[in-house]
Structures are given as C-alpha cells and as structure tokens.
Design a protein around this motif. Sequence first.
Motif, PDB file in Angstrom:
ATOM      1  N   ALA A 243       0.824  -1.207   0.000  1.00  0.00           N
ATOM      2  CA  ALA A 243       0.000   0.000   0.000  1.00  0.00           C
ATOM      3  C   ALA A 243       0.858   1.256   0.000  1.00  0.00           C
ATOM      4  O   ALA A 243       0.349   2.358  -0.205  1.00  0.00           O
ATOM      5  CB  ALA A 243      -0.922   0.007   1.219  1.00  0.00           C
TER       6      ALA A 243
ATOM      7  N   LEU B 181      -0.851  -1.781   5.503  1.00  0.00           N
ATOM      8  CA  LEU B 181      -1.824  -0.715   5.749  1.00  0.00           C
ATOM      9  C   LEU B 181      -1.501   0.094   6.994  1.00  0.00           C
ATOM     10  O   LEU B 181      -2.057   1.175   7.196  1.00  0.00           O
ATOM     11  CB  LEU B 181      -3.232  -1.309   5.873  1.00  0.00           C
TER      12      LEU B 181
ATOM     13  N   ALA C  62       0.589   4.713   3.719  1.00  0.00           N
ATOM     14  CA  ALA C  62      -0.253   3.735   3.022  1.00  0.00           C
ATOM     15  C   ALA C  62      -1.399   4.439   2.300  1.00  0.00           C
ATOM     16  O   ALA C  62      -2.047   5.337   2.843  1.00  0.00           O
ATOM     17  CB  ALA C  62      -0.795   2.720   4.016  1.00  0.00           C
TER      18      ALA C  62
ATOM     19  N   TYR D  39      -4.462   2.902   0.328  1.00  0.00           N
ATOM     20  CA  TYR D  39      -5.216   1.751  -0.165  1.00  0.00           C
ATOM     21  C   TYR D  39      -5.971   2.094  -1.446  1.00  0.00           C
ATOM     22  O   TYR D  39      -5.890   1.358  -2.441  1.00  0.00           O
ATOM     23  CB  TYR D  39      -6.180   1.255   0.905  1.00  0.00           C
TER      24      TYR D  39
ATOM     25  N   PRO E 249     -10.838  -1.144   3.931  1.00  0.00           N
ATOM     26  CA  PRO E 249     -10.304  -0.794   5.252  1.00  0.00           C
ATOM     27  C   PRO E 249     -11.279   0.097   6.025  1.00  0.00           C
ATOM     28  O   PRO E 249     -11.980   0.931   5.447  1.00  0.00           O
ATOM     29  CB  PRO E 249      -9.018  -0.033   4.920  1.00  0.00           C
TER      30      PRO E 249
ATOM     31  N   VAL F 281      -5.837   2.299  10.407  1.00  0.00           N
ATOM     32  CA  VAL F 281      -6.756   1.274   9.932  1.00  0.00           C
ATOM     33  C   VAL F 281      -6.968   0.268  11.072  1.00  0.00           C
ATOM     34  O   VAL F 281      -6.015  -0.374  11.524  1.00  0.00           O
ATOM     35  CB  VAL F 281      -6.208   0.562   8.684  1.00  0.00           C
TER      36      VAL F 281
ATOM     37  N   ALA G 106      -7.439  -6.527   2.135  1.00  0.00           N
ATOM     38  CA  ALA G 106      -6.598  -5.553   2.821  1.00  0.00           C
ATOM     39  C   ALA G 106      -5.922  -6.224   4.000  1.00  0.00           C
ATOM     40  O   ALA G 106      -6.519  -7.061   4.682  1.00  0.00           O
ATOM     41  CB  ALA G 106      -7.439  -4.364   3.286  1.00  0.00           C
TER      42      ALA G 106
ATOM     43  N   SER H 143      -2.587  -5.948   7.183  1.00  0.00           N
ATOM     44  CA  SER H 143      -1.430  -5.382   7.883  1.00  0.00           C
ATOM     45  C   SER H 143      -0.824  -6.479   8.738  1.00  0.00           C
ATOM     46  O   SER H 143      -1.490  -7.018   9.627  1.00  0.00           O
ATOM     47  CB  SER H 143      -1.831  -4.192   8.771  1.00  0.00           C
TER      48      SER H 143
END
Length: 725
Positions: A134, A163, A168, A170, A191, A198, A285, A287
Amino acid sequence: MSVKGPGSATKGSNRTNPDLRRADPSSTPADRPENIRNVVLIGRSGAGKTMLLESLLYAAGVVTRMGSIVDGTTVSDSEATAIHQQRSIGLSAAPLVFDDVKVNLLDTPGYADFMGELRAGLRAADAALFVVSAVDGVDVGTTALWGECERVGMPRAVVISRLDHPRANYDGVLAECRAAFGDSVLPLHLPVRNGDAVSGVLGLLSGSVSEYTSGEPRAAVRPATAAELAGAEGVRGELIEGIISESEDETLMDRYLGGEEVPIDTLVEDLETAIVRGTFFPVLASSSVTGVGTAELLEVLTRAFPSPTERSLPAVTDLGGTPVEPLTCDPDGPLLGEVVRTTVDPFLGRVCLVRVFSGTLREDSAVHVGGHGLAERGHPDHDSDERITHLYSPLGASLRPVQFAVAGDICALAKVASAETGDTVSAREAPLLVETWDMPEPLMPVAIEAASHGDEDALSKSLAKVAAGDPTLRVERNSETHQLVLWCMGEAHSEAVLDRLREQGVKLQTVGVITPLRETFAAQAAGHGRYVKQSGGHGQYAICDIEVEPLERGGGFEFVDRIVGGVIPGTYVVSVEKGVRAQMGKGVRAGFPVVDIRVILVGGKTHSVDSSDAAFQAAGALALREAAAASSIQLLEPISAVTVLVADEHVGAVMSDLSSRRGRVTGTTSVGGERTEISAEVPDQELLRYAIVLRGLTAGSGRFRREYMRHEPLPPGIAVASAKA
C-alpha cells in the motif's frame, strides 16, 4: 533445513529461539487432497510477503510470536545470505491448519535475480496470493510478476499489504492494480479507519466489520454502521456485478439489475467458482503488524482457493519420452512427485522439497528419481532407485517427521543422494517423468577459481551440491579460456551462489571473465619450419615450408598439399598438418585459437634415418609460428544476436545503450501490451554485465536473450587490451 521436533531447537542453528515454535496441527499430514491448499505468495521485493506469512502462521497458532526480518528470525528466511540481504532468496514452505484445512504457504523471492525460485513456487502451488504494498504500489516489476502468474493460468487474489504504514494509500494502490491488471480485480473488503489508523475491514458481501483493536489475530465482528454501508454502496454494487458476470447463470444479472436481492450464498458460490477459474481476482486488505485482515485472508485461502483436485497436473511421460495417460490427484493413483527445491543441510545432506501430484509418498518406500531435459544447464540426464528413509513436513528451516504425504501435499525428503531440483519422484516399478517447468536463462557470467590448489577438490564438490539445487545456475568449464564460469541471473544471484559455496568452507576468489577470442592472419605469409636435433643415436630431422592465406569469416581451416617430387612422403605430410592444427589451437600471438586460414605445404626435406612423425609435427608448428611473426595477426571477437524485450517507454534508453556498447540495432518490433522487442548484434565483451545494466535502465522489467552469431575483428585499441589480458 534442519530436523527439529516439537519444542526443541534446530540443531546447529543459533538463529531460532526454541520458544518461537510449538507443536501445531500443521505437522500432522493431511489424508485427503480436498483438505489441502497450496498457495504461493508473490510480489516484488519489499511488498511484505515474508511478514504476511508470519502473521498468518501466528494467527493459525503455528508460532507463538512473529519473527523479524531485521533480526533474521522469520520462518521463511533462514539462509545467512537472506538474513544479510534482508530479502528472500529461495523458495520456502510453511504449512498451517485453519478450519481443518491444511494450507501449504510458499514464500518466494520478489527480486528478478531469483525468478527460478518464483517459477518453482508457481509449479508447486494451485493458487497465489499476489502481494502489493500500500506504500509502494504497482511498478513495472510488479506487472512482470503478474504476467508470470498469467502465463501459467494461476488463480489468485490480490492482497494490499502494509496498511499500518503512515504513507499507506489503499484507494490509490487499488486503482493502480485495476489499471495494471484489469477490471476483474475488485475489492472484497475495504479498510475501516479509527482516526488515522486502519483498525479493521468491512466485508462488502457480508456487511459486517472485523475490528482488530485488541492486538490479537482474532477480530471482533460487528454489523457495519449505516454510514459505512452508504460509503461502500457503489463499490459493493460493482463487486456484485463482477461476480455475477462470471457466473454461468445468464438470468442472474437481469434479476439483480431488476432490483432482486441476490442471496449471499449464491454470490459466495459464484465468487469461489470465478476464483478457481482464474477469471476473477478479489482484493483484500492486510497489515502484518496489526493483524488487520488476517482472519479474512485465512477464510479466502481455505474456502475460495482451489484444492489440488481442481487443478490439472503437468504432462507426464515414461522414461523413453512417450506420453502416458493423464494422471489425477488421487492418493491411490500411481506415485508422481516433483522436486521443486533442493538445499544442503550440514547434518542431513541433500534435502528436497517435493510436491506430490499423484499417489502417496510413504516413509521407508522405494522410489525412482529421474531427471531429464536439463543437460544444457549442466545437469546431465540421470536415473536412480532410492529408498525414502526420512520424510518430513517442512516449516521453513525446520523439519517435522511424518509417515506419509498424499497427492496434493508438499513434503521434504532427506538423504536422497541423487535428487536435484526439477527431478521426478515416482514408483520404482513404474518410473515416470514430469515435463520440467520453464527455467529462465542465466546470462551474467562470473569467473571463479580456488584460492589455492588444495581448495580445488572442495570447490568442485561444493559447486556440484549448489548446482543440484539451482537449475538457473549454469556451470561451464570453458575449453578455450580454461576458466570456471558460473552463469547467473544477476549480481544478487551470483552473491547468493558464492555465499553458499563459502558457507561450505570453500575458499575461492572471483576473477575477470576472459572473452574467448580468435586469431587469424590478416595477409598472406610464408613460414619455414626447421626441426633438427642430433644427440647421439637417432636424431630428429624435419624441414617444411608453408604458405598461409586468410579465408573469409567462417571459412574454418584448409590444408593443401603442393609437394612436388615427393620431397616429403605422404605420411609426413599428415604429420605437418597435425602440427599446424595443434599450433592453431594454442594460438600464434595472444594465445587464442587460429581460424579462417588456408595452409599450403610447398616444400621441405627429410632424412632417411632421423625423420619421424613427431619431428614433422614440430616442424609444422614452427612453420606456422614463423609465418605469424612475419604477418599481421588480427584478433576476432564473438558477436551475439541479442533480443531485448522492454516497455515502450524504455526503448530509446535501451537502444542508445546498445549503440554505446558497439552494438548494431537491426530492428524493432511491437509485441503488444506497450512492449517492444529490439534486435541487435552486440560483441560478447559488452554483454558481461548487461543483465545488471538492463535492469537499471528498465526498472527491472527488461528481459533479453542472446545467441552466438559469428566472430568479427576487434577494433585495434580493444584488441591490444584483450591480448594483454
């Protein structure tokens, strides 16, 4: 790889804390292909693949805490070179179990030098998680990796990672993915933010939000608010239309556009079908730091990705090359597996990562190991019968013993002496061969030599081990320059190969690569060869006179006998030719072979007692050297036909660089997809580091291939430098 039981440290390793690993269901072999998923993680270097794998293993309970790339404690990067470079350099497998489904995750390098490892991962997998950062978004290297997936028809989902990073983006990266990969790339989740961070993801089909605020990999699920649903309404509609367009129900779109609510179960079923077909690519999405999206990823891996039974197997032949009846992923079928990676463990010896396509591979069973089709890479065809005495489930650098591996699973074999990457493992009584996957061509030469005479044997043995596990490495002992040359994919690949050799205790050094030049006569010349020696008893007596004429390029060698009156008997005429040929092989000025000349034997003398075959061979060699001393000798360099594939935006820079390398551009051809193929003729001396240069000119996206054409005269200044070398 190293053997390690539950709760014990890896033998001989100081990088793994024993508390980092614990017993988990993934060490238990799956008994049905339907309960297996083989997933390869693909993305450019730095996209976050390795840490994504860590987060998935942590969420599934395989590890008690996540490793660190900086500390060198990740599951998939255990080699010293990978830790030092802080990037993956080899294929690595790590299984997990989620909802009673075993998922074999395959981490691959994202750097172009290790394309062979990526293709091995694609061969072993049935689906791909395509990871895009991202932060960094889509570049030409990312697009090239997507093309690798398309080339083999690999089903895949896109994961927008990192993220948690402050930069980041997205939405921006999602738009880049759709622009680069097509309209079939659509988000499955969005997100959800809590302030600037996020904190979770909104499921567009379920309408629920998974919150990851507790710091645990398990999310708290809540219904989406009205504002969240309203904000996602347009994206949700586009997703549903995309899924419906991939369904086989032609009336479903009409019903949806007519206002009818399509059941979620129907949408999910059509989504799973479209993913398996490889026509629809959901975007998720994630992280790795906060765990956001981990549960959703695991759900897609186990529910939406195809099992091994839903993918066709590679083409198979018998040992004679005759195609056999196509096999299926059946645990009770004929045994068929393929070695997708080979490493050398200091305690176990050769360790092979094997994808089982058919049958069941069992411990203490007799198998046939065969490798064909890679002779040009320095891997001669070979066949042998082996006994599987050690069978494991791999977890990165750790190996957990198992009793069997069914069709569709991935396992590791130890102490299989003859196995190399790309080899087929089959039943001893019914040996088979799998068609090898497409290996990229190594195009960067690196010359090495042992640090001392005593290290030569160690270098030879260690190099054989390293080459057995790396089909992208080509080992050449050049018969003309007598150099040991490693043909590598690029600088990072060569560093990894050299590090692996040094880790085995080999003392070596790199030297400059000598281009195999040729010598030829630039004008006519005459030579007198006199070899007369007398030391009591039989002596040596041979005299010959020759004339040398240059031939056209590619003319080779001609020997003409114009002896008159039999002054040299026919048997000694042959001896003169042998001597001339021997001297041509040694060179006459700079030590390179002589080509493209006509040698005419015009006279000579013999002795009734002292003349011999050896004497006239020596006289012939002396005559050629004398002719060379009286003539102008020209050095010839090899010229290769080079084809470069680049994005249209880089055509000008690449053509300009080729011209600066004394290359002649012979044409350009548009091949579609905003790419151009450039054809040129380039001296080999100018291509020694071209793999690195082209990568820099094209941001890693350029590819080239080369083929020898002919030898041409070197420019005078370069010829002097080459002769001194």
